[in-house]
Design a protein around this motif. Structure first.
Motif, mmCIF file in Angstrom:
data_model
loop_
_atom_site.group_PDB
_atom_site.id
_atom_site.type_symbol
_atom_site.label_atom_id
_atom_site.label_comp_id
_atom_site.label_asym_id
_atom_site.label_seq_id
_atom_site.Cartn_x
_atom_site.Cartn_y
_atom_site.Cartn_z
ATOM 1 N N LYS A 116 0.821 -1.227 0.000
ATOM 2 C CA LYS A 116 0.000 0.000 0.000
ATOM 3 C C LYS A 116 0.857 1.281 0.000
ATOM 4 C CE LYS A 116 -3.918 -2.192 2.379
ATOM 5 N NZ LYS A 116 -4.765 -2.329 1.188
ATOM 6 N N SER A 117 2.173 1.113 -0.045
ATOM 7 C CA SER A 117 3.082 2.268 0.015
ATOM 8 C C SER A 117 2.995 3.085 -1.274
ATOM 9 C CB SER A 117 4.514 1.771 0.226
ATOM 10 O OG SER A 117 5.413 2.850 0.222
ATOM 11 N N GLU A 118 2.727 4.378 -1.137
ATOM 12 C CA GLU A 118 2.532 5.233 -2.317
ATOM 13 C C GLU A 118 3.798 5.273 -3.186
ATOM 14 O OE1 GLU A 118 1.593 9.906 -3.312
ATOM 15 O OE2 GLU A 118 0.594 9.025 -1.563
ATOM 16 N N GLY A 119 3.600 5.036 -4.484
ATOM 17 C CA GLY A 119 4.714 5.077 -5.430
ATOM 18 C C GLY A 119 5.671 3.906 -5.319
ATOM 19 N N GLU A 226 -3.748 -0.405 -6.183
ATOM 20 C CA GLU A 226 -3.515 0.864 -6.870
ATOM 21 C C GLU A 226 -4.171 2.051 -6.159
ATOM 22 O OE1 GLU A 226 -4.399 3.147 -11.105
ATOM 23 O OE2 GLU A 226 -5.017 1.056 -10.876
ATOM 24 N N LYS A 227 -5.319 1.810 -5.535
ATOM 25 C CA LYS A 227 -6.039 2.884 -4.836
ATOM 26 C C LYS A 227 -5.145 3.540 -3.771
ATOM 27 C CE LYS A 227 -9.581 1.571 -2.339
ATOM 28 N NZ LYS A 227 -9.314 2.006 -0.939
ATOM 29 N N ASP A 228 -4.281 2.729 -3.148
ATOM 30 C CA ASP A 228 -3.377 3.245 -2.112
ATOM 31 C C ASP A 228 -2.003 3.621 -2.667
ATOM 32 O OD1 ASP A 228 -5.064 2.851 0.314
ATOM 33 O OD2 ASP A 228 -4.966 0.759 -0.323
ATOM 34 N N ASN A 229 -1.448 2.729 -3.526
ATOM 35 C CA ASN A 229 -0.052 2.949 -3.952
ATOM 36 C C ASN A 229 0.079 3.743 -5.258
ATOM 37 O OD1 ASN A 229 -0.351 1.073 -6.152
ATOM 38 N ND2 ASN A 229 0.150 -0.632 -4.787
ATOM 39 N N LEU A 230 -1.051 3.962 -5.953
ATOM 40 C CA LEU A 230 -1.085 4.750 -7.196
ATOM 41 C C LEU A 230 -0.229 4.138 -8.321
ATOM 42 C CD1 LEU A 230 -0.758 8.352 -5.650
ATOM 43 C CD2 LEU A 230 -2.831 6.971 -5.993
#
Length: 277
Positions: A116-119, A226-230
């Motif tokens: 869930k870590s962004e990017g 994707e909702k969290d990590n984009l």
């Protein structure tokens, strides 16, 4: 998808030995004292450069005999000095694992605390910390500690995994299959393109195929968050395209020209991992 079943059968292991073929890594060698060829059993004549020795398993044979030796190299762990920069098949044969232990350990850690870590995979970790992880694997192998206690930033672990793939002497998507994958990516019809990609996948050496399969299953899980990590399949394709495949000739022009096709291949592999593998 009969060929996938055949490929999976090739990946089964007997007596705890994974059934991967590996060619010997012969180099000209000067032997001290009398030596006999381990292939033809005849004496190796001469004072210098009497024959060749496999630098991975230690097999000694005449130079002429080396052309006839089967692809049955079983690397000796004592001869494998490091984990990074080591040929993929050599590493898994030496450690008797299905995939490089770096891949398994890093992915396990990333799935435990980083999905869930962004990017994720796009954001870089500190280079010196990534080098520390690399040295830990080279020094300690599967005992390397990459837990959150030592490396709280998950981007260090993703960086170490990407570095492992970049450092491979032969990329996961091998030089031999590179142009075929690029040609497949250029097919405009989506169904025909998918079939072409599947056919080229079957040409990968078994250890490379298995590593790619495992990585794509993991990257599919990344896209499901994707909702969290984009990070979607296209974004991951941009990151992993040049990491997993490199043109055989070291040409900046070719690399720039092929970048969109590299991205597309990885995107297709992620989106269709359940069908392709």
């Amino acid at each position: 998808m009969i060929s996938s079943l055949v490929r999976r059968a090739a990946l089964t292991h007997n007596d705890n030995h994974f059934n991967y073929e590996k060619t010997h890594n012969f180099k000209v060698h000067t032997f001290r004292g009398p030596h006999w060829c381990e292939y033809c059993a005849n004496f190796m004549w001469g004072l210098i450069a009497q024959g060749v020795r496999c630098s991975d398993c230690g097999l000694n044979v005449h130079k002429q005999c080396s052309k006839h030796v089967p692809n049955d190299c079983q690397p000796d762990l004592k001869r494998i000095k490091k984990v990074y920069c080591c040929d993929l098949t050599t590493l898994v044969k030496a450690h008797n694992t299905q995939r490089p232990m770096v891949v398994d350990i890093c992915i396990r850690e990333i799935e435990a605390r980083g999905l869930k870590s962004e990017g994720i995979y796009r954001v870089s970790g500190f280079t010196e910390h990534i080098e520390d992880v690399k040295m830990a694997f080279d020094r300690d192998g599967e005992k390397a500690d990459i837990s959150a206690n030592i490396y709280p930033d998950i981007n260090i672990i993703t960086g170490a995994l990407k570095l492992y793939f970049r450092d491979l002497p032969i990329p996961v998507i091998t030089y031999d299959t590179y142009s075929k994958f690029i040609e497949a990516a250029k097919i405009s019809n989506a169904d025909e393109r998918l079939e072409a990609v599947h056919e080229v996948l079957m040409l990968l050496p078994p250890a490379h195929y298995e590593t790619l399969r495992y990585l794509m299953i993991h990257l599919k899980k990344v896209t499901m968050n994707e909702k969290d990590n984009l990070m979607n399949a296209e974004n991951l394709g941009i990151v992993f395209g040049p990491t997993l495949m490199r043109p055989p000739e070291d040409s900046t022009l070719t690399t720039l020209h092929d970048m969109r096709y590299q991205k597309l291949i990885v995107q297709i592999l992620i989106e269709n991992e359940d069908v392709l593998f």
